[in-house]
Scaffold this motif. Structure first.
Motif, PDB file in Angstrom:
ATOM      1  N   UNK A 226       0.245   3.982   0.416  1.00 14.90           N
ATOM      2  CA  UNK A 226      -0.155   5.167   1.512  1.00 14.90           C
ATOM      3  C   UNK A 226       0.677   5.234   2.670  1.00 14.90           C
ATOM      4  N   UNK A 227       1.084   3.921   2.983  1.00 19.24           N
ATOM      5  CA  UNK A 227       1.987   3.781   4.063  1.00 19.24           C
ATOM      6  C   UNK A 227       3.268   4.518   4.063  1.00 19.24           C
TER       7      UNK A 227
ATOM      8  N   UNK B 256       0.857  -0.982   0.007  1.00 20.80           N
ATOM      9  CA  UNK B 256       0.216   0.023  -0.021  1.00 20.80           C
ATOM     10  C   UNK B 256       0.923   1.344   0.161  1.00 20.80           C
TER      11      UNK B 256
ATOM     12  N   UNK C  37      14.822   7.722   3.514  1.00 23.41           N
ATOM     13  CA  UNK C  37      14.531   7.174   4.796  1.00 23.41           C
ATOM     14  C   UNK C  37      13.275   6.307   4.695  1.00 23.41           C
TER      15      UNK C  37
ATOM     16  N   UNK D 181      13.422   2.587   5.862  1.00 25.12           N
ATOM     17  CA  UNK D 181      12.788   2.204   6.718  1.00 25.12           C
ATOM     18  C   UNK D 181      11.383   1.898   6.834  1.00 25.12           C
ATOM     19  N   UNK D 182      10.786   2.051   5.708  1.00 24.61           N
ATOM     20  CA  UNK D 182       9.340   1.545   5.419  1.00 24.61           C
ATOM     21  C   UNK D 182       9.041   0.541   4.184  1.00 24.61           C
TER      22      UNK D 182
ATOM     23  N   UNK E  92       3.104   7.265   2.116  1.00 22.09           N
ATOM     24  CA  UNK E  92       2.748   8.845   2.555  1.00 22.09           C
ATOM     25  C   UNK E  92       2.749   9.031   3.697  1.00 22.09           C
ATOM     26  N   UNK E  93       2.274   8.189   4.481  1.00 23.00           N
ATOM     27  CA  UNK E  93       2.182   8.304   6.041  1.00 23.00           C
ATOM     28  C   UNK E  93       3.667   8.708   6.524  1.00 23.00           C
ATOM     29  N   UNK E  94       4.666   7.963   5.997  1.00 25.55           N
ATOM     30  CA  UNK E  94       5.930   8.139   6.688  1.00 25.55           C
ATOM     31  C   UNK E  94       6.245   9.517   6.168  1.00 25.55           C
ATOM     32  N   UNK E  95       5.967  10.042   4.716  1.00 25.84           N
ATOM     33  CA  UNK E  95       6.372  11.377   4.411  1.00 25.84           C
ATOM     34  C   UNK E  95       5.690  12.303   5.307  1.00 25.84           C
ATOM     35  N   UNK E  96       4.387  12.080   5.771  1.00 28.92           N
ATOM     36  CA  UNK E  96       3.969  13.428   6.605  1.00 28.92           C
ATOM     37  C   UNK E  96       4.797  13.254   8.029  1.00 28.92           C
ATOM     38  N   UNK E  97       5.390  12.252   8.305  1.00 30.73           N
ATOM     39  CA  UNK E  97       6.326  12.389   9.492  1.00 30.73           C
ATOM     40  C   UNK E  97       7.492  13.169   9.243  1.00 30.73           C
ATOM     41  N   UNK E  98       7.986  13.484   8.114  1.00 31.18           N
ATOM     42  CA  UNK E  98       8.953  14.105   7.963  1.00 31.18           C
ATOM     43  C   UNK E  98      10.400  13.295   7.158  1.00 31.18           C
ATOM     44  N   UNK E  99       9.825  12.259   6.580  1.00 29.91           N
ATOM     45  CA  UNK E  99      10.747  11.141   6.103  1.00 29.91           C
ATOM     46  C   UNK E  99      10.907  11.458   4.710  1.00 29.91           C
ATOM     47  N   UNK E 100      12.155  11.583   4.032  1.00 25.74           N
ATOM     48  CA  UNK E 100      12.594  11.838   2.885  1.00 25.74           C
ATOM     49  C   UNK E 100      12.513  10.537   2.107  1.00 25.74           C
TER      50      UNK E 100
END
Lengths: 265, 354
Positions: A164-165, A162, A178, A182-183, A167-175
């Motif tokens: 979107x997971x 998915x 990362x 990490x995801x 994208x969720x990491x991106x909203x947490x500031x991950x480039x």
């Protein structure tokens, strides 16, 4: 307790045909195992030429797996996660070594990377390096035929993820690095592992491209499959012993892949 | 511990053609805007556009004076927006344990592993879920997972909070505790906060302002009382005009100031919210002698015709809304100032702990 008859949904004749198929897969194994000279096995497998082949097979299959990982993982990620013109073409190209006769692959490598080849000639002039008929050449030949296994396995796993997971990491500031590290990759780690194992197994069994591009030089390019081929000519017990070794390795691979590449249910 | 500098608000006009969405929103800092609407109204799409996971087709998003998306030239990626997002499906990282999930934002911004984990644990403690630190997301209940998602968003030190149904899919007991925790953390958060919900109680209890979205358009905006007392569409009237009162429950009764209601729920005690739907309020010319436990006399304050139904605002002792047919209005002579008997069955009164 009496077993209840199951409702019949498959025509009986198919069971017969299926039984024939199973037999056809089993009989050669029985033939091989039945001919194993068990007493002489230690001596046959301890032969210096056999040990050389084992060492070469280990080097070329592991080398090809590493090279496939270095080249194939980025390709799988790019194919699964970005769109660019000609993506379908690239995907087809990745599958080509799967359907191409390995001998043709080996010949193509010879024309490309041989001393007179389009890449081989400048390489030779610049560094004096000659790839054909060298251990490095055997690694390249095995990489060519086994690379699709890694790319296809990992790309399929990424496509099933998915996004979107991420994208969720991106909203947490991950480039993007990362997120990948990490995801994305941890989520497909089991598929990467089985892809690497399949790649390694295919590289270990590689024969056609290797003998065409790297030749059959004892101690340099004569890997286990080539050694089996040579032994069949004049030392059958040795061929059987080597064959048994490769069967055991193959079974080990299947056990390691169980439930992942093929379903166990 | 929260965002370093939070001064600005979030202003947006969100147009997403695929979702037939065109809404304008203003989220002032330090206020909670509840986005209320039926399923499929486009609420989640609005949140995804604000968060930057879905680019705008038209419109613009401006945060604290900085354009984040103008649908053409500018697009600030989600990682640089620093908005804390709780997605409706949470999107926790299943391969990481709870602490690592919550520490993710801090580590993504370069904080060391140990320091980030310590901060994450502090957030888990604040959200009363420190005991879950070592679990995997797949081992959590719906309510627990929502707390972890909230902790993950808050721990990343966001400048705005965007929460999509943070109380959804949580059982009643979990919901009460979670709503209290959410209320505390929303109140303590200095930036703009957007709370998506389809539940009028949540919008009323948690929202400073309510924006109602239907079919991709804003149909009404105002304070919870505005929405409740002057609904402008059928949906708002049905959903949002339910009367809500805060009171104290004790052994089958709820005290609302000087007034006492008999309720069917004998187990509730302490601070509660009482919900009475206008359809559950019956009006009589004479004192009714039937089964309803709650009967009192009042006068009619206001009469509002709404198509085939009429809404009546009732006066003291309880500012209730009653919904009747135009025929009943004519027969009973219901007009402002008229006296009526009110009857509400105890079983029609919803009681929920606050």
């Amino acid at each position: 307790m009496r077993r209840r008859p199951r409702p019949l949904t498959v025509p009986r004749v198919l069971h017969l045909a299926a039984g024939l198929a199973v037999g056809y897969l089993l009989v050669p194994l029985v033939g091989l195992v039945g001919n194993v000279p068990w007493r002489e096995l230690p001596r046959l497998l301890g032969d210096p030429l056999v040990l050389d082949a084992m060492r070469l097979s280990a080097i070329t299959s592991i080398g090809a797996t590493v090279l496939a990982a270095v080249l194939g993982l980025p390709l799988a990620v790019v194919l699964a996660r970005s769109s660019f013109p000609g993506r379908r073409l690239v995907r087809g190209l990745v599958l080509l070594p799967l359907v191409l006769p390995p001998v043709v692959g080996g010949a193509a490598l010879l024309f490309a990377l041989g001393r007179g080849g389009i890449l081989g000639a400048p390489l030779y002039r610049a560094t004096g390096l000659v790839l054909p008929f060298s251990t490095a050449g055997a690694v390249l030949a095995a990489t060519f035929v086994s690379l699709p296994f890694l790319v296809v396995t990992v790309e399929a796993a990424l496509a099933g993820l998915d996004p979107r997971r991420e994208l969720a990491a991106a909203t947490l500031g991950a480039g993007s690095w990362t997120i990948l590290r990490r995801v994305t990759l941890p989520a497909v780690a089991p598929s990467v592992a089985s892809g690497l194992l399949l790649t390694w197994a295919r590289a270990l069994g590689e024969f056609g491209a290797t003998i065409t591009f790297a030749g059959n030089l004892p101690g340099r390019t004569r890997t286990l499959p080539l050694a089996v081929f040579v032994a069949l000519e004049h030392d059958r017990p040795k061929a059987v012993a080597l064959g048994l070794l490769l069967v055991v390795v193959a079974l080990g691979v299947l056990v390691a892949l169980r439930g992942r590449w093929w379903r166990t249910s | 511990m929260v965002a370093d500098v939070v001064t600005g608000g979030l202003e947006a006009r969100v147009v997403v053609e695929r979702a037939a969405l065109d809404v304008a929103l203003e989220l002032p800092p330090g206020r909670t805007v509840a986005l209320l609407g039926p399923n499929g109204a486009g609420k989640s799409t609005i949140l995804e556009a604000l968060a930057g996971v879905l680019p705008l087709d038209e419109g613009r998003i401006v945060f604290d004076g900085v354009v984040f998306d103008d649908a053409h030239r500018v697009f600030v990626p989600p990682a640089e927006r620093r908005f804390g997002v709780v997605f409706q499906d949470l999107l926790l990282f299943d391969h990481l344990d709870v602490v690592e999930n919550v520490a993710f934002g801090l580590r993504a911004r370069g904080m060391g592993r140990t320091a980030a984990r310590r901060r994450a644990e502090a957030w888990l403690e604040r959200l009363e879920v420190l005991a879950l630190a070592r679990r995997r997301p797949t081992e959590l209940s719906g309510g627990e997972a929502r707390r972890i998602a909230l902790a993950r968003a808050l721990a990343a030190e966001p400048r705005a909070l965007l929460l999509d149904e943070p109380l959804g899919a949580v059982d009643v007991t979990g919901r009460i505790g979670l709503r209290r925790v959410l209320a505390d953390h929303l109140a303590a958060f200095p930036g703009p906060r957007l709370l998506i919900t389809h539940d009028v109680t949540d919008a009323y209890l948690l929202g400073d302002l309510v924006v109602v979205v239907e079919g991709g358009r804003v149909v009404q905006r105002g304070t919870p009382d505005d929405i409740r007392l002057r609904p402008r569409t059928r949906f708002v009237a049905d959903l949002a005009a339910v009367d809500l009162f805060e009171g104290e429950a004790h052994a089958g009764t709820v005290r609302l100031g000087d007034f006492e209601l008999t309720v069917a729920d004998t187990a509730a005690s302490g601070a509660v919210v009482v919900r009475i739907h206008p359809r559950a309020v019956a009006l009589h010319a004479e004192r009714p002698a039937g089964s309803p436990r709650n009967v009192w006399r009042t006068t009619i304050d206001r009469v509002e015709a709404q198509g085939d139904r009429v809404r009546l605002r009732l006066g003291a002792p309880l500012a209730l809304t009653a919904e009747v047919t135009p025929a009943a209005v004519a027969t009973l002579g219901l007009r402002p100032g008229a006296a009526v008997w009110v009857a509400v069955k105890a079983t029609e009164i919803d009681v929920e702990a606050r």
